[in-house]
Each structure stands twice: as structure tokens, then as C-alpha cells.
Design a protein around this motif. Sequence first.
Motif, mmCIF file in Angstrom:
data_model
loop_
_atom_site.group_PDB
_atom_site.id
_atom_site.type_symbol
_atom_site.label_atom_id
_atom_site.label_comp_id
_atom_site.label_asym_id
_atom_site.label_seq_id
_atom_site.Cartn_x
_atom_site.Cartn_y
_atom_site.Cartn_z
ATOM 1 N N LYS A 107 -63.155 87.444 -72.618
ATOM 2 C CA LYS A 107 -63.807 86.223 -72.166
ATOM 3 C C LYS A 107 -64.606 86.451 -70.889
ATOM 4 C CE LYS A 107 -62.375 83.022 -75.057
ATOM 5 N NZ LYS A 107 -63.313 82.220 -75.838
ATOM 6 N N ASN A 108 -64.192 87.434 -70.107
ATOM 7 C CA ASN A 108 -64.857 87.690 -68.847
ATOM 8 C C ASN A 108 -64.669 89.159 -68.498
ATOM 9 O OD1 ASN A 108 -65.341 87.821 -65.883
ATOM 10 N ND2 ASN A 108 -65.490 85.594 -66.074
ATOM 11 N N LEU A 109 -65.747 89.836 -68.204
ATOM 12 C CA LEU A 109 -65.719 91.225 -67.757
ATOM 13 C C LEU A 109 -66.746 91.334 -66.645
ATOM 14 C CD1 LEU A 109 -64.788 94.200 -68.142
ATOM 15 C CD2 LEU A 109 -66.724 94.455 -69.694
ATOM 16 N N ALA A 110 -66.289 91.628 -65.445
ATOM 17 C CA ALA A 110 -67.197 91.680 -64.304
ATOM 18 C C ALA A 110 -66.831 92.837 -63.392
ATOM 19 C CB ALA A 110 -67.140 90.369 -63.520
ATOM 20 N N VAL A 111 -67.859 93.489 -62.880
ATOM 21 C CA VAL A 111 -67.691 94.564 -61.907
ATOM 22 C C VAL A 111 -68.539 94.216 -60.689
ATOM 23 C CG1 VAL A 111 -68.048 97.018 -61.424
ATOM 24 C CG2 VAL A 111 -67.208 96.297 -63.678
ATOM 25 N N ASP A 112 -67.945 94.307 -59.527
ATOM 26 C CA ASP A 112 -68.645 94.062 -58.269
ATOM 27 C C ASP A 112 -69.917 94.925 -58.237
ATOM 28 O OD1 ASP A 112 -69.422 94.595 -55.472
ATOM 29 O OD2 ASP A 112 -67.609 93.476 -54.973
ATOM 30 N N PRO A 113 -71.051 94.339 -57.866
ATOM 31 C CA PRO A 113 -72.300 95.114 -57.843
ATOM 32 C C PRO A 113 -72.213 96.417 -57.048
ATOM 33 C CG PRO A 113 -72.788 92.790 -57.555
ATOM 34 C CD PRO A 113 -71.279 92.923 -57.519
ATOM 35 N N ALA A 114 -71.404 96.461 -56.017
ATOM 36 C CA ALA A 114 -71.263 97.691 -55.223
ATOM 37 C C ALA A 114 -70.609 98.818 -56.011
ATOM 38 C CB ALA A 114 -70.447 97.404 -53.954
ATOM 39 N N TYR A 115 -69.951 98.486 -57.129
ATOM 40 C CA TYR A 115 -69.239 99.478 -57.931
ATOM 41 C C TYR A 115 -69.831 99.652 -59.330
ATOM 42 C CZ TYR A 115 -65.581 99.332 -54.387
ATOM 43 O OH TYR A 115 -64.886 99.420 -53.202
ATOM 44 N N GLN A 116 -70.942 98.985 -59.612
ATOM 45 C CA GLN A 116 -71.524 99.051 -60.952
ATOM 46 C C GLN A 116 -72.140 100.412 -61.225
ATOM 47 O OE1 GLN A 116 -74.100 95.623 -61.370
ATOM 48 N NE2 GLN A 116 -72.365 94.228 -61.490
ATOM 49 N N ARG A 117 -72.297 100.689 -62.522
ATOM 50 C CA ARG A 117 -72.902 101.924 -63.037
ATOM 51 C C ARG A 117 -72.050 103.154 -62.722
ATOM 52 N NH1 ARG A 117 -76.757 100.544 -65.917
ATOM 53 N NH2 ARG A 117 -77.454 102.657 -66.244
ATOM 54 N N ARG A 118 -70.734 102.931 -62.671
ATOM 55 C CA ARG A 118 -69.787 104.029 -62.455
ATOM 56 C C ARG A 118 -68.780 104.136 -63.601
ATOM 57 N NH1 ARG A 118 -67.900 103.554 -56.136
ATOM 58 N NH2 ARG A 118 -69.946 103.116 -55.254
ATOM 59 N N GLY A 119 -68.985 103.371 -64.664
ATOM 60 C CA GLY A 119 -68.080 103.437 -65.810
ATOM 61 C C GLY A 119 -66.856 102.537 -65.692
ATOM 62 N N LEU A 120 -66.834 101.641 -64.714
ATOM 63 C CA LEU A 120 -65.647 100.804 -64.510
ATOM 64 C C LEU A 120 -65.526 99.715 -65.573
ATOM 65 C CD1 LEU A 120 -65.644 100.470 -60.627
ATOM 66 C CD2 LEU A 120 -64.660 102.253 -62.079
ATOM 67 N N GLY A 121 -66.650 99.136 -65.996
ATOM 68 C CA GLY A 121 -66.599 98.150 -67.077
ATOM 69 C C GLY A 121 -66.073 98.786 -68.350
ATOM 70 N N ARG A 122 -66.558 99.958 -68.664
ATOM 71 C CA ARG A 122 -66.079 100.696 -69.841
ATOM 72 C C ARG A 122 -64.591 101.030 -69.688
ATOM 73 N NH1 ARG A 122 -68.508 103.989 -73.875
ATOM 74 N NH2 ARG A 122 -70.549 103.693 -72.895
ATOM 75 N N ALA A 123 -64.170 101.402 -68.487
ATOM 76 C CA ALA A 123 -62.755 101.721 -68.249
ATOM 77 C C ALA A 123 -61.873 100.498 -68.508
ATOM 78 C CB ALA A 123 -62.556 102.238 -66.826
ATOM 79 N N LEU A 124 -62.324 99.328 -68.083
ATOM 80 C CA LEU A 124 -61.562 98.101 -68.351
ATOM 81 C C LEU A 124 -61.487 97.825 -69.849
ATOM 82 C CD1 LEU A 124 -62.772 95.826 -65.430
ATOM 83 C CD2 LEU A 124 -60.374 96.255 -66.028
ATOM 84 N N ILE A 125 -62.599 97.997 -70.555
ATOM 85 C CA ILE A 125 -62.594 97.790 -72.010
ATOM 86 C C ILE A 125 -61.631 98.753 -72.677
ATOM 87 C CG2 ILE A 125 -63.969 98.058 -74.118
ATOM 88 C CD1 ILE A 125 -66.351 96.900 -72.526
ATOM 89 N N GLU A 126 -61.673 100.019 -72.308
ATOM 90 C CA GLU A 126 -60.780 101.008 -72.934
ATOM 91 C C GLU A 126 -59.322 100.721 -72.609
ATOM 92 O OE1 GLU A 126 -61.776 102.891 -75.307
ATOM 93 O OE2 GLU A 126 -63.840 102.273 -74.933
ATOM 94 N N PHE A 127 -59.049 100.279 -71.402
ATOM 95 C CA PHE A 127 -57.685 99.903 -71.022
ATOM 96 C C PHE A 127 -57.186 98.766 -71.903
ATOM 97 C CE2 PHE A 127 -54.756 97.273 -68.571
ATOM 98 C CZ PHE A 127 -53.816 98.200 -68.149
ATOM 99 N N VAL A 128 -58.005 97.738 -72.048
ATOM 100 C CA VAL A 128 -57.637 96.583 -72.881
ATOM 101 C C VAL A 128 -57.459 97.016 -74.334
ATOM 102 C CG1 VAL A 128 -58.533 94.410 -73.832
ATOM 103 C CG2 VAL A 128 -58.605 94.826 -71.364
ATOM 104 N N ALA A 129 -58.382 97.815 -74.848
ATOM 105 C CA ALA A 129 -58.303 98.269 -76.244
ATOM 106 C C ALA A 129 -57.027 99.081 -76.480
ATOM 107 C CB ALA A 129 -59.542 99.088 -76.603
ATOM 108 N N ASP A 130 -56.707 99.983 -75.573
ATOM 109 C CA ASP A 130 -55.489 100.802 -75.715
ATOM 110 C C ASP A 130 -54.238 99.937 -75.733
ATOM 111 O OD1 ASP A 130 -57.026 103.098 -75.799
ATOM 112 O OD2 ASP A 130 -56.638 103.657 -73.713
ATOM 113 N N ARG A 131 -54.190 98.932 -74.874
ATOM 114 C CA ARG A 131 -53.024 98.036 -74.825
ATOM 115 C C ARG A 131 -52.926 97.149 -76.065
ATOM 116 N NH1 ARG A 131 -50.370 96.460 -69.922
ATOM 117 N NH2 ARG A 131 -50.220 94.420 -70.882
ATOM 118 N N ALA A 132 -54.069 96.838 -76.672
ATOM 119 C CA ALA A 132 -54.109 95.903 -77.803
ATOM 120 C C ALA A 132 -53.816 96.573 -79.142
ATOM 121 C CB ALA A 132 -55.479 95.235 -77.863
ATOM 122 N N ARG A 133 -54.065 97.852 -79.250
ATOM 123 C CA ARG A 133 -53.856 98.554 -80.524
ATOM 124 C C ARG A 133 -52.428 98.363 -81.021
ATOM 125 N NH1 ARG A 133 -56.965 102.283 -78.294
ATOM 126 N NH2 ARG A 133 -59.030 102.206 -79.186
ATOM 127 N N GLY A 134 -52.323 98.044 -82.304
ATOM 128 C CA GLY A 134 -51.016 97.814 -82.905
ATOM 129 C C GLY A 134 -50.649 96.344 -82.939
#
Length: 149
Positions: free
Chosen positions: A63-90
Motif C-alpha cells: 500500500k505504501n513504499l517510500a524511501v527518503d530522497p537522501a537515500y534513493q537510488r541505492r536499492g533500498l526500495g527493492r530491498a524492502l520489496i524483497e524483504f516483504v516477498a521473502d516473509r510472505a512466501r508460503g
Amino acid sequence: MDIRRVDEHRKRDHLPLLLLADEQEGMVERYLTRGTMFALDMDGATAGVCVVTDEGDRVLEIKNLAVDPAYQRRGLGRALIEFVADRARGRFDTLQVGTGDSPLTVPFYEACGFVRHHRVENFFPDNYDHPIVEAGVLLKDMVYLRREL
């Protein structure tokens, strides 16, 4: 980098970040209390947040995925998605996200393995009290993208 679940003071402590992804506070409030929230911390500061909800039928929605502009373009949004996906599997079969048809967000989600699924016409004019513009594009329809888990 550390990702943690946030159970208390979600709005008080993280509203500025949440509003980066969803600029109307009332819309954030609709899902914040029923969703699960995660925060990504770097260098002692919260650099990103993600809120997901169980939509039934083994579908988990970002519903919401946000990265502080000072930290953008470092793969943090993708890291959050992968974290959520790993926890959700199964427990879930599908991870989905609804977003505006923007040249910034849709390609990001597609690069993270999501594919277009459906759209809700006039979502933004019908649900927001002001026009939503992203990357110079007036958002009208909500585009849903899905990724199988």
C-alpha cells in the motif's frame, strides 16, 4: 541496513515518509491501521518504509513504499520489496501493488519483477481531493501490478 517491523507510533514517527508515496493523509490512514509496516534503517535513521495489507485470496498488497530522497537510488526500495516477498512466501501466492501510471513508479516495479495486471479507471480523481501529478504526469487511473511468490 536493518529492516524492522513497526507496531507503535506509525503515523507519529513516519508520516513524512509515508506522504512521499501517498500524499493525502486521509488515504494513508485508510490502510495504516490494518496493514503491517516495516521500516528500513541506515546510519541510525529511518531511510524507508513499507506498508502491506492482506487482501484475501492469498494476495498481499503493498500500500505504501517510500524511501527518503537522501537515500534513493541505492536499492533500498527493492530491498524492502524483497524483504516483504521473502516473509510472505508460503502464506501468500501473490504480491501486488497499485500505483499511478507514472514513468517513475511503473518501470521501478517492473524492474522488481511485477507485471501489469489490471487498472481502476479514475481512481485518483475519485479518491483524492486534489490533482496528483508525478513526473509531470497527471495521474488518473490506478495501475495494479502483480508478482507471483
